[in-house]
Design an enzyme around this catalytic site. Structure first.
Site, PDB file in Angstrom:
ATOM      1  N   LYS A  27      -7.888  -4.007  -8.077  1.00  0.00           N
ATOM      2  CA  LYS A  27      -8.986  -3.091  -8.354  1.00  0.00           C
ATOM      3  C   LYS A  27     -10.041  -3.762  -9.222  1.00  0.00           C
ATOM      4  O   LYS A  27      -9.720  -4.514 -10.140  1.00  0.00           O
ATOM      5  CB  LYS A  27      -8.459  -1.842  -9.066  1.00  0.00           C
ATOM      6  CG  LYS A  27      -7.705  -0.874  -8.146  1.00  0.00           C
ATOM      7  CD  LYS A  27      -7.381   0.409  -8.878  1.00  0.00           C
ATOM      8  CE  LYS A  27      -6.762   1.433  -7.928  1.00  0.00           C
ATOM      9  NZ  LYS A  27      -6.461   2.701  -8.628  1.00  0.00           N
ATOM     10  N   ARG A  57       6.660   0.727  -4.383  1.00  0.00           N
ATOM     11  CA  ARG A  57       5.983   0.152  -5.560  1.00  0.00           C
ATOM     12  C   ARG A  57       6.573   0.756  -6.846  1.00  0.00           C
ATOM     13  O   ARG A  57       6.833   0.038  -7.818  1.00  0.00           O
ATOM     14  CB  ARG A  57       4.481   0.435  -5.467  1.00  0.00           C
ATOM     15  CG  ARG A  57       3.651   0.061  -6.715  1.00  0.00           C
ATOM     16  CD  ARG A  57       2.179   0.243  -6.363  1.00  0.00           C
ATOM     17  NE  ARG A  57       1.308   0.414  -7.528  1.00  0.00           N
ATOM     18  CZ  ARG A  57       0.716  -0.587  -8.186  1.00  0.00           C
ATOM     19  NH1 ARG A  57       0.945  -1.836  -7.830  1.00  0.00           N
ATOM     20  NH2 ARG A  57      -0.095  -0.335  -9.202  1.00  0.00           N
TER      21      ARG A  57
END
Length: 314
Positions: free
Chosen positions: A181, A256
């Protein structure tokens, strides 16, 4: 383009240019601000005229539409950033969101799989290779194993994983260079099983590819040239069924979570997990400390000298 549209687009341009906001963030802000502007128009107001009462009325309407508190909180964040930008730009002399409180929301613990369940998923992926008939099915099965091994070994976001370029593995086969990100890069170590699964995948990865596909580790005939998040998620649901796990419990994001939770359960430092996950703020990673809380409780109950004594009563 109307005044509202112009202001929104100027704000989004600033978010892209100055804050390097991700494309998904920009798309979410555009939808949120368009919804807000539409509400004001129906009230006979404009973005430049909105008062705190209008913002409160907007969120009352949002609540009436059944939006989740987390979604409403994200929407308030978009409105606050927009109005601060408008204030700084001199379009307004006040910020109508300054007194608005964020919607209350409980902090949900992340869903994750047990180590045994992850092992069952991986075994199902291996079995899929053994039973695949023909090169095409064999190739898909090898790709599936490489994806699952990599996801569990690294904790990458699904968008980071399916969008990995071949160059991410070029410098050192023990690591993947990931762009996360905000364009931040991080080196993520690869486990031996993940490296082995990748090696097997690269042996069968198609060689004759279109230019837009050739750069990706997991190429596909899509607009981007690489595998989509949706396709990978569907594959994981099918894998869950083969492993005897409810498919509703399995997704790339859940794996995750499993990566982070299992690392912490085995003694990993929270700061290390933060770095591996690519979290900018440690507070985002702290949600995984539910694993540590449970581990500490078990240790105390098992080893504290007073734990085995009978309860004393008055």
């Amino acid at each position: 383009m109307g005044e509202a549209d112009s202001l929104i687009e100027t704000f989004l341009e600033m978010m892209t240019a100055e804050r390097n906001a991700a494309a998904n963030t920009i798309a979410s802000y555009r939808r949120d601000l368009a919804d807000y502007a539409g509400f004001l128009v129906r009230q006979g107001r404009t973005l430049g005229q909105a008062a705190p009462e209008d913002v409160e009325a907007y969120f009352a309407s949002v609540e009436g539409r059944g939006l989740k508190p987390a979604t409403a909180a994200r929407r308030l964040s978009a409105l606050r950033q927009f109005h601060r930008f408008v204030l700084a730009d001199g379009v307004r002399t006040d910020d109508p969101t300054s007194r608005i409180e964020a919607p209350r929301r409980g902090r949900r613990l992340p869903k994750y799989l047990s180590e045994e369940e992850v092992e069952a998923l991986l075994q199902a992926a291996v079995k899929g290779i053994e039973t695949a008939a023909g090169l095409s099915r064999q190739r898909r099965a090898l790709r599936q194993l490489a994806l699952v091994e990599m996801l569990y070994a690294t904790g990458l976001r699904v968008s980071e994983l399916v969008g990995l370029p071949l160059a991410a593995l070029a410098h050192d086969p023990r690591f993947a260079l990931v762009r996360g990100k905000g364009g931040r890069e991080r080196l993520v170590p690869l486990s031996q099983p993940a490296r082995a699964a990748l090696s097997r995948w690269l042996e069968v990865r198609p060689a004759a590819l279109l230019p837009k596909q050739a750069k990706w580790l997991f190429p596909a005939g899509t607009a981007t040239g690489h595998m989509t998040r949706q396709h990978f998620a569907q594959g994981m649901k099918a894998l869950a069924i083969e492993a005897g796990i409810e498919p509703e419990r399995v997704s790339p994001h859940v794996l995750r979570h499993a990566f982070a939770s299992h690392l912490l359960a085995h003694g990993a430092d929270l700061r290390v997990v933060q770095t591996l996950l690519g979290h900018a703020d440690i507070s985002t990673t702290e949600i995984y400390t539910h694993v540590l809380d449970e581990k500490l409780r078990t240790l105390v109950n098992r080893h504290h000298p007073m734990a085995k004594l009978p309860r004393r009563t008055n």
